[in-house]
Write a protein that holds these residues in place. Structure first.
Motif, PDB file in Angstrom:
ATOM      1  N   ARG A   1       0.827  -1.214   0.000  1.00  0.00           N
ATOM      2  CA  ARG A   1       0.000   0.000   0.000  1.00  0.00           C
ATOM      3  C   ARG A   1       0.863   1.267   0.000  1.00  0.00           C
ATOM      4  O   ARG A   1       0.450   2.302  -0.536  1.00  0.00           O
ATOM      5  CB  ARG A   1      -0.921   0.006   1.220  1.00  0.00           C
ATOM      6  CG  ARG A   1      -2.072  -0.992   1.142  1.00  0.00           C
ATOM      7  CD  ARG A   1      -3.147  -0.683   2.166  1.00  0.00           C
ATOM      8  NE  ARG A   1      -4.287  -1.591   2.051  1.00  0.00           N
ATOM      9  CZ  ARG A   1      -4.455  -2.678   2.775  1.00  0.00           C
ATOM     10  NH1 ARG A   1      -3.535  -3.001   3.690  1.00  0.00           N
ATOM     11  NH2 ARG A   1      -5.513  -3.448   2.618  1.00  0.00           N
ATOM     12  N   ASP A   2       2.042   1.198   0.627  1.00  0.00           N
ATOM     13  CA  ASP A   2       2.930   2.357   0.619  1.00  0.00           C
ATOM     14  C   ASP A   2       3.392   2.698  -0.795  1.00  0.00           C
ATOM     15  O   ASP A   2       3.713   3.852  -1.091  1.00  0.00           O
ATOM     16  CB  ASP A   2       4.154   2.092   1.502  1.00  0.00           C
ATOM     17  CG  ASP A   2       3.808   2.110   2.985  1.00  0.00           C
ATOM     18  OD1 ASP A   2       2.746   2.652   3.340  1.00  0.00           O
ATOM     19  OD2 ASP A   2       4.596   1.566   3.783  1.00  0.00           O
ATOM     20  N   CYS A   3       3.432   1.685  -1.651  1.00  0.00           N
ATOM     21  CA  CYS A   3       3.863   1.905  -3.038  1.00  0.00           C
ATOM     22  C   CYS A   3       2.681   2.142  -3.971  1.00  0.00           C
ATOM     23  O   CYS A   3       2.808   2.872  -4.954  1.00  0.00           O
ATOM     24  CB  CYS A   3       4.673   0.699  -3.535  1.00  0.00           C
ATOM     25  SG  CYS A   3       6.173   0.368  -2.596  1.00  0.00           S
ATOM     26  N   CYS A   4       1.553   1.507  -3.687  1.00  0.00           N
ATOM     27  CA  CYS A   4       0.349   1.632  -4.522  1.00  0.00           C
ATOM     28  C   CYS A   4      -0.833   1.927  -3.602  1.00  0.00           C
ATOM     29  O   CYS A   4      -1.446   0.997  -3.069  1.00  0.00           O
ATOM     30  CB  CYS A   4       0.108   0.352  -5.325  1.00  0.00           C
ATOM     31  SG  CYS A   4       1.497  -0.174  -6.334  1.00  0.00           S
ATOM     32  N   ARG A   5      -1.133   3.178  -3.421  1.00  0.00           N
ATOM     33  CA  ARG A   5      -2.111   3.578  -2.405  1.00  0.00           C
ATOM     34  C   ARG A   5      -3.505   3.022  -2.659  1.00  0.00           C
ATOM     35  O   ARG A   5      -4.234   2.709  -1.726  1.00  0.00           O
ATOM     36  CB  ARG A   5      -2.172   5.103  -2.314  1.00  0.00           C
ATOM     37  CG  ARG A   5      -0.933   5.741  -1.727  1.00  0.00           C
ATOM     38  CD  ARG A   5      -1.084   7.230  -1.636  1.00  0.00           C
ATOM     39  NE  ARG A   5      -1.218   7.851  -2.958  1.00  0.00           N
ATOM     40  CZ  ARG A   5      -1.440   9.137  -3.159  1.00  0.00           C
ATOM     41  NH1 ARG A   5      -1.582   9.947  -2.125  1.00  0.00           N
ATOM     42  NH2 ARG A   5      -1.530   9.633  -4.372  1.00  0.00           N
ATOM     43  N   SER A   6      -3.890   2.902  -3.920  1.00  0.00           N
ATOM     44  CA  SER A   6      -5.265   2.511  -4.231  1.00  0.00           C
ATOM     45  C   SER A   6      -5.394   1.048  -4.656  1.00  0.00           C
ATOM     46  O   SER A   6      -6.460   0.634  -5.104  1.00  0.00           O
ATOM     47  CB  SER A   6      -5.824   3.403  -5.340  1.00  0.00           C
ATOM     48  OG  SER A   6      -5.041   3.290  -6.518  1.00  0.00           O
ATOM     49  N   ILE A   7      -4.332   0.267  -4.523  1.00  0.00           N
ATOM     50  CA  ILE A   7      -4.389  -1.118  -4.989  1.00  0.00           C
ATOM     51  C   ILE A   7      -5.335  -1.934  -4.119  1.00  0.00           C
ATOM     52  O   ILE A   7      -5.435  -1.732  -2.909  1.00  0.00           O
ATOM     53  CB  ILE A   7      -2.976  -1.750  -4.994  1.00  0.00           C
ATOM     54  CG1 ILE A   7      -2.981  -3.050  -5.793  1.00  0.00           C
ATOM     55  CG2 ILE A   7      -2.469  -1.972  -3.574  1.00  0.00           C
ATOM     56  CD1 ILE A   7      -1.587  -3.582  -6.096  1.00  0.00           C
ATOM     57  N   ARG A   8      -6.049  -2.848  -4.748  1.00  0.00           N
ATOM     58  CA  ARG A   8      -6.973  -3.717  -4.025  1.00  0.00           C
ATOM     59  C   ARG A   8      -6.226  -4.956  -3.562  1.00  0.00           C
ATOM     60  O   ARG A   8      -5.365  -5.490  -4.279  1.00  0.00           O
ATOM     61  CB  ARG A   8      -8.146  -4.103  -4.910  1.00  0.00           C
ATOM     62  CG  ARG A   8      -8.920  -2.892  -5.446  1.00  0.00           C
ATOM     63  CD  ARG A   8     -10.194  -3.297  -6.137  1.00  0.00           C
ATOM     64  NE  ARG A   8     -11.158  -3.848  -5.181  1.00  0.00           N
ATOM     65  CZ  ARG A   8     -12.384  -4.237  -5.511  1.00  0.00           C
ATOM     66  NH1 ARG A   8     -12.790  -4.153  -6.777  1.00  0.00           N
ATOM     67  NH2 ARG A   8     -13.214  -4.726  -4.607  1.00  0.00           N
ATOM     68  N   ILE A   9      -6.540  -5.414  -2.354  1.00  0.00           N
ATOM     69  CA  ILE A   9      -5.835  -6.549  -1.764  1.00  0.00           C
ATOM     70  C   ILE A   9      -6.853  -7.592  -1.297  1.00  0.00           C
ATOM     71  O   ILE A   9      -7.761  -7.288  -0.525  1.00  0.00           O
ATOM     72  CB  ILE A   9      -4.944  -6.114  -0.580  1.00  0.00           C
ATOM     73  CG1 ILE A   9      -3.865  -5.149  -1.055  1.00  0.00           C
ATOM     74  CG2 ILE A   9      -4.316  -7.331   0.094  1.00  0.00           C
ATOM     75  CD1 ILE A   9      -2.940  -4.659   0.040  1.00  0.00           C
ATOM     76  N   GLY A  10      -6.703  -8.813  -1.781  1.00  0.00           N
ATOM     77  CA  GLY A  10      -7.520  -9.929  -1.335  1.00  0.00           C
ATOM     78  C   GLY A  10      -6.792 -10.737  -0.271  1.00  0.00           C
ATOM     79  O   GLY A  10      -5.617 -10.484   0.027  1.00  0.00           O
ATOM     80  N   LYS A  11      -7.480 -11.719   0.285  1.00  0.00           N
ATOM     81  CA  LYS A  11      -6.893 -12.522   1.361  1.00  0.00           C
ATOM     82  C   LYS A  11      -7.261 -13.992   1.184  1.00  0.00           C
ATOM     83  O   LYS A  11      -8.334 -14.325   0.697  1.00  0.00           O
ATOM     84  CB  LYS A  11      -7.381 -12.045   2.732  1.00  0.00           C
ATOM     85  CG  LYS A  11      -6.936 -10.639   3.119  1.00  0.00           C
ATOM     86  CD  LYS A  11      -7.513 -10.251   4.476  1.00  0.00           C
ATOM     87  CE  LYS A  11      -7.147  -8.828   4.853  1.00  0.00           C
ATOM     88  NZ  LYS A  11      -5.712  -8.708   5.187  1.00  0.00           N
ATOM     89  N   ILE A  12      -6.333 -14.847   1.607  1.00  0.00           N
ATOM     90  CA  ILE A  12      -6.580 -16.289   1.654  1.00  0.00           C
ATOM     91  C   ILE A  12      -6.106 -16.801   3.008  1.00  0.00           C
ATOM     92  O   ILE A  12      -5.009 -16.474   3.449  1.00  0.00           O
ATOM     93  CB  ILE A  12      -5.819 -17.048   0.544  1.00  0.00           C
ATOM     94  CG1 ILE A  12      -6.165 -16.513  -0.838  1.00  0.00           C
ATOM     95  CG2 ILE A  12      -6.146 -18.540   0.602  1.00  0.00           C
ATOM     96  CD1 ILE A  12      -5.424 -17.212  -1.957  1.00  0.00           C
ATOM     97  N   LEU A  13      -6.950 -17.582   3.677  1.00  0.00           N
ATOM     98  CA  LEU A  13      -6.563 -18.221   4.930  1.00  0.00           C
ATOM     99  C   LEU A  13      -6.420 -19.719   4.682  1.00  0.00           C
ATOM    100  O   LEU A  13      -7.383 -20.389   4.311  1.00  0.00           O
ATOM    101  CB  LEU A  13      -7.600 -17.962   6.022  1.00  0.00           C
ATOM    102  CG  LEU A  13      -7.373 -18.694   7.357  1.00  0.00           C
ATOM    103  CD1 LEU A  13      -6.030 -18.310   7.966  1.00  0.00           C
ATOM    104  CD2 LEU A  13      -8.512 -18.421   8.327  1.00  0.00           C
ATOM    105  N   ILE A  14      -5.218 -20.219   4.865  1.00  0.00           N
ATOM    106  CA  ILE A  14      -4.920 -21.637   4.652  1.00  0.00           C
ATOM    107  C   ILE A  14      -4.223 -22.176   5.894  1.00  0.00           C
ATOM    108  O   ILE A  14      -3.251 -21.588   6.373  1.00  0.00           O
ATOM    109  CB  ILE A  14      -4.026 -21.849   3.417  1.00  0.00           C
ATOM    110  CG1 ILE A  14      -4.740 -21.330   2.156  1.00  0.00           C
ATOM    111  CG2 ILE A  14      -3.659 -23.318   3.251  1.00  0.00           C
ATOM    112  CD1 ILE A  14      -3.896 -21.409   0.910  1.00  0.00           C
TER     113      ILE A  14
END
Length: 267
Positions: free
Chosen positions: A154-167
């Protein structure tokens, strides 16, 4: 005075003249370089006195293919790796150094994404030929340790979307099992920066990539961002998904598997 002046000149070596310690048979200090050789259990060593392909093209990259990319070696990265591996490092120093190393990996990961040429006008009215970041990328963190890398992205791409996976590993079968997955709706059209700091066996990442494929993501559009990897982990992932790209700072038989506990203070 004239005698002393010429005596001093006779003692001083020329720029292209080797010092006596070298000409007498002593070698320059040896410097460790990173390696990713799946058949080796010790770091490769090269001499500073002679150029070597090992500093830029480790044998590992030939063994595992171009999909494995290592950050360029420098003393800053080596120090960060050392502090993170040191069991006496305080948690504050650990998190600080981990965040620095994460930022370096993320920055290099962004270099793997497509850019396009563009022209801008400077405040003085001149035209500047540059490049711009193409849209259509996202991050996916493998919980929980992968979440440590989210802020760096996020510090490099402020508006980037981030998903999550729990394994997590099943207590009975010890196999990786997906408990949660949340991605942007159009993840199948995006290039994915998959974040997981430590690659040990590679099983968790392999399962995560399978989930992404189920959601329509092509392996060639996945860039795995990692801090440390074992030869076995990198090899397992590349054998399963030959088109994936792995970016890491070091491949070593012993990975700092305590990373997640130390970073989040649960050790």
């Amino acid at each position: 005075l004239e005698t002393l002046f010429f005596s001093a000149l006779a003692w001083m070596p020329c720029h292209n003249q080797q010092l006596n310690s070298v000409s007498s048979g002593q070698e320059h200090p040896m410097k460790q370089v990173r390696f990713a050789n799946s058949n080796s259990s010790v770091p490769a060593v090269v001499s500073n006195s002679e150029p070597s392909d090992a500093t830029t093209q480790p044998d590992s990259q030939d063994n595992l293919g171009p999909q494995l990319k290592l950050l360029p070696l420098n003393d800053q990265i080596r120090e960060l790796q050392t502090i993170i591996r040191d069991k006496t490092t305080s948690r504050g120093d650990f998190v600080f150094c981990a965040d620095r190393l994460i930022r370096l990996v993320v920055e290099e990961g962004l270099n793997q994404l497509p850019y396009s040429e563009c022209t801008v006008t400077t405040p003085t009215g001149y035209k500047y030929e540059g490049v711009k970041f193409e849209r259509g990328n996202c991050g996916v963190s493998i919980m929980r340790s992968g979440e440590a890398m989210e802020q760096g992205l996020r510090d490099c791409c402020r508006s980037i979307r981030i998903g999550k996976i729990l394994i997590q590993s099943d207590e009975e079968t010890q196999k990786a099992k997906v408990y949660y997955a949340k991605f942007p709706p159009d993840v199948y059209r995006r290039k994915v920066l998959l974040m997981y700091p430590i690659l040990s066996t590679g099983n968790t990442v392999i399962e995560a990539v399978r989930v992404l494929i189920e959601h329509g993501v092509q392996p060639k559009h996945i860039i795995l961002l990692s801090l440390f990897s074992t030869p076995h982990g990198a090899k397992s992932i590349i054998q399963e998904f030959p088109d994936i790209t792995i970016l890491t700072t070091e491949v070593h038989p012993v990975a700092p598997t305590h990373f997640g506990q130390r970073y989040f203070g649960t050790d």
